[in-house]
Write a protein that holds these residues in place. Structure first.
Motif, PDB file in Angstrom:
ATOM      1  N   ASN A 168       0.819  -1.212   0.000  1.00 22.41           N
ATOM      2  CA  ASN A 168       0.000   0.000   0.000  1.00 22.41           C
ATOM      3  C   ASN A 168       0.853   1.262   0.000  1.00 22.41           C
ATOM      4  N   ASP A 190       5.260   6.190   4.899  1.00 21.90           N
ATOM      5  CA  ASP A 190       5.606   6.535   3.523  1.00 21.90           C
ATOM      6  C   ASP A 190       5.334   7.999   3.290  1.00 21.90           C
ATOM      7  N   PHE A 243      -5.133  -4.027   3.802  1.00 21.62           N
ATOM      8  CA  PHE A 243      -4.929  -3.174   4.961  1.00 21.62           C
ATOM      9  C   PHE A 243      -5.357  -3.860   6.254  1.00 21.62           C
TER      10      PHE A 243
END
Ligand code: ADP
Ligand code: MG
Length: 636
Positions: A43, A85, A132
């Protein structure tokens, strides 16, 4: 939805499917728990790809930080893991939609496919777009702190949940763009609070991720592990397809496939090449070993990943693969396309057409190669994707002959439902004087195999292809010839065996037809509108009669298929062919009173024998019963 009055903190309920999914994650998938890291890194990587792509049009989204990376950290004391990220981030609405509901259609299918085998089930997660939630396999509390690129710092969002029925969401100040996910580990997950362990998992599952995955360096000093401030890259962080073939190991190819194909099994085969010339691009294309769950869904996701000069442009670029190769996975990286290419542009681009045609050729060549060098592997391929590939005969005019050459079919030669005869095999076995490829279509293998139309072919030992997949009708209506030899249905038109019959046989047949002219005329007038013609045939050895259609009419099998799918099929009157040597036919010559009943039965059973449905089954049964009674009273 309950709102907390004192702040902007809100507690929201998960969608029902999510609740079910969470239960499953927590209670059934713990034995394969490492995959949570693969999913969260995937992700994070997607988020970086999305930012890079959006920033092509709007470079301010980078906020002066265009070094996209993923950071993994752990805190032994706090018992937490973090995955951070600096990708696209999420707005409040994004968070609610993405982390509270399951948007993709495959969720129900996901539940259907669960086997109870943890290994397998855990691997389905990535495929179905529910990655997720795998965080809850190892964590009893997950918090997500995120801000979408380009937004003010007060647009930060904090999401928190313990994986029960609800989550909490709150607007917070967040100066940095991107997403940080913090996992509060469950009891018993302490082994994950270890640098070497984490690096091992990253290398195992996420080596091919294009962005660097960074972790703090660690050093042993005086028998104690020191975590340094300096970070190091754990993965290879380089586009695999851009490396020279000779430097890529088999394992790396397989690992990359699992990533692009969202699959957990090794691929069946792949082809990797750089194309130069008018269009410059690299293609790395894989044939999966098993069919994706949505292979037969109209809106299935398919296509391949498109990159332009190493920049991710889009997933599922359908324009890069014809529909009949929708099972192919992989990437195409173009050197020439503009970076701002959109799906609309793709649709019209001549360059894309050239790439598509190049990719198609590569895949077909890969399959040809597999068929000739690894026939067993090819059999596996054919069992999995044969039905889809066959669509190509009608879809891809320029590769029709190639695709036909890749087809495998059942035939009277093997007499088994296994589809393992190629057109080339068939041609290799053709009889002296045979210049046509004979086939029959029916709605099942048994119906094809036992069709009366095959009788003369059996007698003369001429091979006939037995086609019983629905798509076969489509195939034969598009494939008229292979290797210069016409394909001919054994249930269509007059039987023309060409040089397979000698002159004497032909003369004899003509004589018989003349001798029975009176009978065929009588039958015809008895059946009236139900038939176009009644004639003597030498197609049959055991059966008294059969039905055929004219060469240009649509055959009965296709007519039934069209009808079943609610389409209008042009009504074509069949031709009744009778076997002049059959006792029932001979008996008919002298029948007077019951002639019409006999003829009706003859017609109806011919219809039944080829898989047709009677208009009036009750009358058929009544007639049969009457005839049986008469016969038994004759005998008495
Ligand atoms: P999938 O990745 O297949 O869409 P997931 O359950 O893994 O399914 O993720 C759901 C969605 O949540 C993603 O599609 C994305 O929109 C959003 N998301 C998850 N993690 C991040 C992240 N690190 N940055 C931005 N968006 C994210
Ligand atoms: Mg995901």
């Amino acid at each position: 939805m309950t709102e907390n009055a004192t702040s902007n903190r809100e507690t929201l309920g998960f969608q029902t499917e999510v609740k079910q999914l969470l239960q499953l994650m927590i209670h059934s998938l713990y034995s394969n728990r490492e995959i949570f890291l693969r999913e969260l890194i995937s992700n994070a990587s997607d988020a970086c790809d999305k930012l890079r792509f959006e920033a092509l049009h709007n470079s301010s989204l980078f906020e002066n930080d265009s070094e996209l990376a993923i950071h993994i950290g752990y805190d032994k004391e706090a018992r937490t893991l973090t995955i951070r990220d600096n990708g696209i981030g999420m707005s409040r609405d994004d968070v609610i939609n993405n982390l509270g509901t399951i948007a993709k259609s495959g969720t129900r299918e996901f539940f259907n496919q669960l086997t109870g085998d943890q290994q397998k089930d855990a691997n389905l997660i990535g495929q179905f777009g529910v990655g997720f939630y795998s965080a809850f396999i190892v964590a009893d509390k997950v918090s997500v702190l995120t801000r979408r690129a380009g937004e003010q710092s007060d647009q930060g969002v904090l999401w928190e949940s313990d994986g029960g029925g609800e989550f909490v969401i709150e607007m917070v100040d967040q100066p940095v763009r991107g997403t940080t996910i913090t996992l509060h580990l469950r009891e018993g997950q302490e082994d994950l609070l270890d640098g070497d362990r984490l690096r091992g998992i990253i290398r195992k599952y996420s080596d091919h991720i294009v962005q660097p995955i960074l972790m703090k360096k660690e050093e042993w000093k005086d028998n104690e592990l020191q975590v340094l401030e300096e970070e190091e890259t754990v993965n290879q962080a380089f586009a695999l397809w851009a490396r020279p073939k000779s430097e890529i190991t088999e394992e790396e190819y397989k690992g990359f496939y699992k990533h692009v194909g969202h699959d957990f099994e090794d691929p069946l085969a792949w082809t990797h090449s750089r194309v130069e010339g008018r269009q410059e691009y690299t293609q790395l294309l894989y044939i999966p070993a098993r069919a994706p769950f949505d292979l037969w869904e109209r809106n299935s996701t398919h296509g391949i990943k498109l990159y332009v000069r190493r920049v991710f442009i889009m997933d599922d670029a359908t324009q890069l693969m014809p529909y009949y190769l929708r099972f192919v996975r992989g990437v195409v990286d173009s050197n020439d396309l503009p970076l701002n290419v959109s799906r609309e542009i793709l649709q019209e681009s001549k360059d894309i057409e050239a790439i598509r045609s190049g990719c198609t050729k590569k895949v077909l060549a890969l399959l040809e190669d597999m068929a000739s060098k690894e026939p067993e592997k090819y059999t596996k391929f054919w069992e999995t994707f044969g039905l889809v590939l066959k669509e190509g005969v009608g879809e891809d005019f320029s590769n029709k002959e190639k695709i036909a050459g890749l087809m495998r079919m059942a035939s009277t030669y093997t007499n088994s439902p296994e589809q393992n005869v190629s057109l080339a095999d068939y041609i290799g076995r053709m009889k002296e004087g045979q210049d046509k490829i004979y086939y029959i279509t029916a709605d099942s293998f048994n119906a094809a195999k036992n069709s009366p139309h095959l009788e003369v072919f059996r007698k003369k030992d001429i091979e006939v292809l037995l086609l019983s997949d629905r798509v076969d009708e489509w195939v034969v209506s598009n494939l008229f010839k292979f290797d210069g030899k016409p394909l001919v249905s054994v249930a269509k038109g007059g039987l023309d065996l060409g040089k397979l019959e000698n002159e004497e046989e032909k003369k004899e047949q003509e004589k018989e037809a003349d001798a029975l002219k009176e009978l065929t005329d009588r039958i015809q007038s008895s059946l009236g509108e139900r038939v176009k013609e009644v004639r003597v045939t030498h197609r049959l050895t055991d059966s008294p009669a059969c039905l055929v259609v004219d060469a240009h009419d649509i055959n009965a099998n296709l007519a039934r298929m069209l009808k079943a799918s609610g389409q209008k099929a042009p009504v074509s009157q069949p031709i009744l062919e009778i076997n002049s040597k059959h006792p029932i036919v001979l008996r008919l010559k002298s029948e007077e009173n019951k002639f019409d009943d006999w003829v009706s039965v003859l017609f109806d059973q011919a219809l039944l024998a080829e898989g047709g449905q009677l208009d009036d089954p009750a009358s058929f049964v009544k007639r049969i019963n009457q005839l049986m009674l008469e016969m038994s009273s004759d005998e008495a």
